[in-house]
Design a protein around this motif. Structure first.
Motif, PDB file in Angstrom:
ATOM      1  N   ALA A   1      59.621   6.070  37.191  1.00  0.00           N
ATOM      2  CA  ALA A   1      58.496   7.174  37.818  1.00  0.00           C
ATOM      3  C   ALA A   1      58.869   8.623  36.688  1.00  0.00           C
ATOM      4  CB  ALA A   1      60.307   7.496  38.897  1.00  0.00           C
ATOM      5  N   THR A   2      57.909   9.388  37.209  1.00  0.00           N
ATOM      6  CA  THR A   2      57.663  10.452  36.487  1.00  0.00           C
ATOM      7  C   THR A   2      57.356  11.827  37.425  1.00  0.00           C
ATOM      8  OG1 THR A   2      56.354   8.992  34.615  1.00  0.00           O
ATOM      9  CG2 THR A   2      55.811  12.072  35.276  1.00  0.00           C
ATOM     10  N   THR A   3      58.542  13.096  37.318  1.00  0.00           N
ATOM     11  CA  THR A   3      58.190  14.008  37.962  1.00  0.00           C
ATOM     12  C   THR A   3      58.614  14.837  37.767  1.00  0.00           C
ATOM     13  OG1 THR A   3      59.837  14.685  39.963  1.00  0.00           O
ATOM     14  CG2 THR A   3      60.807  13.763  38.376  1.00  0.00           C
ATOM     15  N   ASP A   4      58.949  16.081  38.293  1.00  0.00           N
ATOM     16  CA  ASP A   4      59.825  17.164  37.014  1.00  0.00           C
ATOM     17  C   ASP A   4      60.793  17.301  38.283  1.00  0.00           C
ATOM     18  OD1 ASP A   4      60.289  20.031  39.876  1.00  0.00           O
ATOM     19  OD2 ASP A   4      57.717  18.353  40.458  1.00  0.00           O
ATOM     20  N   ALA A   5      61.798  18.154  37.219  1.00  0.00           N
ATOM     21  CA  ALA A   5      63.101  18.414  37.436  1.00  0.00           C
ATOM     22  C   ALA A   5      63.501  19.013  39.193  1.00  0.00           C
ATOM     23  CB  ALA A   5      64.335  19.157  36.307  1.00  0.00           C
ATOM     24  N   ILE A   6      62.934  19.907  39.267  1.00  0.00           N
ATOM     25  CA  ILE A   6      63.449  20.661  40.522  1.00  0.00           C
ATOM     26  C   ILE A   6      63.253  19.127  41.729  1.00  0.00           C
ATOM     27  CG2 ILE A   6      63.186  22.049  42.697  1.00  0.00           C
ATOM     28  CD1 ILE A   6      62.811  23.894  40.650  1.00  0.00           C
ATOM     29  N   THR A   7      62.391  18.724  41.339  1.00  0.00           N
ATOM     30  CA  THR A   7      62.102  17.203  42.481  1.00  0.00           C
ATOM     31  C   THR A   7      62.676  16.140  41.989  1.00  0.00           C
ATOM     32  OG1 THR A   7      59.403  17.810  42.459  1.00  0.00           O
ATOM     33  CG2 THR A   7      59.993  16.004  43.272  1.00  0.00           C
ATOM     34  N   PHE A   8      62.924  16.310  40.894  1.00  0.00           N
ATOM     35  CA  PHE A   8      64.068  14.921  40.981  1.00  0.00           C
ATOM     36  C   PHE A   8      65.670  15.431  41.348  1.00  0.00           C
ATOM     37  CE2 PHE A   8      66.601  11.909  37.550  1.00  0.00           C
ATOM     38  CZ  PHE A   8      65.880  11.343  37.558  1.00  0.00           C
ATOM     39  N   VAL A   9      65.590  16.621  41.085  1.00  0.00           N
ATOM     40  CA  VAL A   9      67.374  16.962  41.495  1.00  0.00           C
ATOM     41  C   VAL A   9      67.174  17.518  43.611  1.00  0.00           C
ATOM     42  CG1 VAL A   9      69.075  18.747  42.029  1.00  0.00           C
ATOM     43  CG2 VAL A   9      67.868  17.858  39.950  1.00  0.00           C
ATOM     44  N   GLN A  10      65.884  17.205  44.069  1.00  0.00           N
ATOM     45  CA  GLN A  10      66.025  17.811  45.137  1.00  0.00           C
ATOM     46  C   GLN A  10      66.040  16.208  45.891  1.00  0.00           C
ATOM     47  OE1 GLN A  10      61.876  19.955  45.772  1.00  0.00           O
ATOM     48  NE2 GLN A  10      63.582  21.391  46.603  1.00  0.00           N
ATOM     49  N   ILE A  11      65.673  15.030  45.642  1.00  0.00           N
ATOM     50  CA  ILE A  11      65.278  14.159  46.393  1.00  0.00           C
ATOM     51  C   ILE A  11      66.316  13.573  46.042  1.00  0.00           C
ATOM     52  CG2 ILE A  11      64.640  11.204  45.604  1.00  0.00           C
ATOM     53  CD1 ILE A  11      61.771  12.454  44.230  1.00  0.00           C
ATOM     54  N   GLY A  12      67.333  13.253  44.913  1.00  0.00           N
ATOM     55  CA  GLY A  12      68.755  13.164  44.241  1.00  0.00           C
ATOM     56  C   GLY A  12      69.968  13.612  46.132  1.00  0.00           C
ATOM     57  N   ALA A  13      69.389  15.199  46.434  1.00  0.00           N
ATOM     58  CA  ALA A  13      70.054  15.824  47.334  1.00  0.00           C
ATOM     59  C   ALA A  13      69.767  15.476  49.062  1.00  0.00           C
ATOM     60  CB  ALA A  13      69.724  17.096  46.716  1.00  0.00           C
ATOM     61  N   GLY A  14      68.320  14.630  49.002  1.00  0.00           N
ATOM     62  CA  GLY A  14      68.167  14.669  50.302  1.00  0.00           C
ATOM     63  C   GLY A  14      66.559  15.555  50.608  1.00  0.00           C
ATOM     64  N   LEU A  15      66.634  16.164  50.116  1.00  0.00           N
ATOM     65  CA  LEU A  15      65.718  17.643  50.611  1.00  0.00           C
ATOM     66  C   LEU A  15      63.969  17.002  50.331  1.00  0.00           C
ATOM     67  CD1 LEU A  15      67.219  20.579  49.289  1.00  0.00           C
ATOM     68  CD2 LEU A  15      68.023  19.738  50.647  1.00  0.00           C
ATOM     69  N   ILE A  16      64.198  16.185  49.981  1.00  0.00           N
ATOM     70  CA  ILE A  16      62.742  15.631  50.389  1.00  0.00           C
ATOM     71  C   ILE A  16      62.645  13.919  49.853  1.00  0.00           C
ATOM     72  CG2 ILE A  16      62.126  16.120  47.513  1.00  0.00           C
ATOM     73  CD1 ILE A  16      59.632  16.222  48.279  1.00  0.00           C
ATOM     74  N   ASP A  17      61.907  13.490  50.639  1.00  0.00           N
ATOM     75  CA  ASP A  17      61.863  11.617  50.840  1.00  0.00           C
ATOM     76  C   ASP A  17      60.703  11.473  49.537  1.00  0.00           C
ATOM     77  OD1 ASP A  17      59.990   8.826  51.565  1.00  0.00           O
ATOM     78  OD2 ASP A  17      62.560   9.180  52.372  1.00  0.00           O
ATOM     79  N   PRO A  18      61.381  10.061  48.926  1.00  0.00           N
ATOM     80  CA  PRO A  18      60.504   9.985  47.408  1.00  0.00           C
ATOM     81  C   PRO A  18      58.990   9.399  47.309  1.00  0.00           C
ATOM     82  CG  PRO A  18      63.079   8.543  47.138  1.00  0.00           C
ATOM     83  CD  PRO A  18      62.465   9.641  48.745  1.00  0.00           C
ATOM     84  N   MET A  19      58.812   8.652  48.687  1.00  0.00           N
ATOM     85  CA  MET A  19      57.877   8.585  49.153  1.00  0.00           C
ATOM     86  C   MET A  19      57.140   9.814  49.829  1.00  0.00           C
ATOM     87  SD  MET A  19      56.762   5.542  48.642  1.00  0.00           S
ATOM     88  CE  MET A  19      58.000   5.821  47.638  1.00  0.00           C
ATOM     89  N   GLY A  20      57.614  10.664  50.516  1.00  0.00           N
ATOM     90  CA  GLY A  20      57.238  12.184  50.598  1.00  0.00           C
ATOM     91  C   GLY A  20      56.853  13.126  49.138  1.00  0.00           C
ATOM     92  N   ALA A  21      57.359  12.876  48.393  1.00  0.00           N
ATOM     93  CA  ALA A  21      56.990  13.298  46.655  1.00  0.00           C
ATOM     94  C   ALA A  21      55.783  11.931  46.231  1.00  0.00           C
ATOM     95  CB  ALA A  21      57.950  13.184  45.720  1.00  0.00           C
ATOM     96  N   VAL A  22      56.053  10.952  46.253  1.00  0.00           N
ATOM     97  CA  VAL A  22      54.941  10.708  46.309  1.00  0.00           C
ATOM     98  C   VAL A  22      53.102  11.546  46.754  1.00  0.00           C
ATOM     99  CG1 VAL A  22      53.657   8.384  45.527  1.00  0.00           C
ATOM    100  CG2 VAL A  22      56.270   8.693  45.640  1.00  0.00           C
ATOM    101  N   ALA A  23      53.194  10.929  47.771  1.00  0.00           N
ATOM    102  CA  ALA A  23      51.761  11.946  48.884  1.00  0.00           C
ATOM    103  C   ALA A  23      52.114  13.197  48.849  1.00  0.00           C
ATOM    104  CB  ALA A  23      52.415  11.855  50.699  1.00  0.00           C
ATOM    105  N   ALA A  24      52.697  14.237  47.909  1.00  0.00           N
ATOM    106  CA  ALA A  24      52.998  15.543  47.594  1.00  0.00           C
ATOM    107  C   ALA A  24      52.107  15.482  46.446  1.00  0.00           C
ATOM    108  CB  ALA A  24      54.266  16.493  48.164  1.00  0.00           C
ATOM    109  N   GLY A  25      52.018  14.169  45.425  1.00  0.00           N
ATOM    110  CA  GLY A  25      51.777  14.546  44.420  1.00  0.00           C
ATOM    111  C   GLY A  25      53.014  15.389  42.954  1.00  0.00           C
ATOM    112  N   ARG A  26      54.168  14.902  43.806  1.00  0.00           N
ATOM    113  CA  ARG A  26      55.274  15.272  43.166  1.00  0.00           C
ATOM    114  C   ARG A  26      55.872  13.867  42.287  1.00  0.00           C
ATOM    115  NH1 ARG A  26      58.721  18.923  46.606  1.00  0.00           N
ATOM    116  NH2 ARG A  26      59.737  19.745  44.763  1.00  0.00           N
TER     117      ARG A  26
END
Length: 239
Positions: free
Chosen positions: A188-213
């Motif tokens: 998995a390749t991402t940035d620190a903010i996205t990484f934390v937000q996925i863990g916090a449930g603020l963004i869904d992993p597949m949603g992050a993929v779709a958003a290019g994050r």
């Protein structure tokens, strides 16, 4: 307000000012395990120093860089107290390097449990906050429960900004560590903010993929298993 504070609280009120005042200790004077723990490690910054050591030894300059806002005198005072408590010691021959002792390692589960609790309190970051890649990975360590897939044996690699971590799942245990995995089933390749937000449930992993994050490579099924181990998906969602 100060007139209503106990003497031990008054001593702690100025602890951020200098190394000398930082050595004044809070003491709740309560015959209670939680109060005793807070007497030992409840001062501001102390548990964040412990957080920085959960992934292995760190040099003093690294601790200071990853604890923005702490003064050098206060960091030295916190490390001194942790050493006096037998929770931290200098790491071998490395100059000004520290690691958790066996006694300090006993705090790991408690600190990760607090991290899990805190992840549920996070909202979208404001412009004035800082984030580090390894903070996100510690959230992964806090979330991981290999017992969700007790027969699983594989590793996942996380490339977050300019740092690399991996999580090895083996024999019902989840083992987080710095550095690349030998043979990752998923990367998995991402940035620190996205990484934390996925863990916090603020963004869904597949949603992050779709958003290019977030980019996922490797076995597509491994991404699903990783999500399950981390509690980001339910068993009924897995194929």
């Amino acid at each position: 307000m100060l007139e209503k504070m106990g003497s031990s609280e008054r001593l702690d009120a100025g602890s951020e000012g200098s190394g000398r005042s930082a050595m004044r200790e809070r003491n709740y004077r309560q015959y209670c395990g939680l109060a005793s723990a807070l007497d030992a490690v409840g001062d501001r910054w102390t548990l964040l120093v412990v957080r920085e050591l959960l992934l292995g030894p760190r040099r003093y300059v690294e601790l200071q860089a990853d604890l923005p806002g702490i003064g050098t005198n206060l960091l030295a005072a916190r490390l001194k107290k942790l050493r006096e408590l037998g929770l931290v010691q200098r790491a071998g021959l490395a100059p000004h390097s520290y690691h958790l002792t066996a006694e300090g390692e006993r705090m790991r589960d408690s600190v990760l449990a607090l991290s899990r609790f805190g992840m549920g309190l996070l909202t979208d970051p404001t412009a004035d906050v800082v984030v580090r890649p390894h903070w996100g990975f510690l959230a992964v360590a806090a979330m991981a429960d290999a017992k969700r897939l007790p027969e699983l044996s594989e590793a996942y690699e996380f490339r977050v900004d300019d740092e690399v971590f991996h999580l090895e799942v083996r024999n019902g245990n989840a083992l987080p560590a710095r550095g690349p995995a030998a043979t990752p089933a998923m990367v998995a390749t991402t940035d620190a903010i996205t990484f934390v937000q996925i863990g916090a449930g603020l963004i869904d992993p597949m949603g992050a993929v779709a958003a290019g994050r977030l980019t996922l490579t490797g076995d597509p099924a491994a991404a699903g298993r990783c999500s399950l181990v981390l509690g980001l998906a339910k068993p009924t969602q897995q194929s």
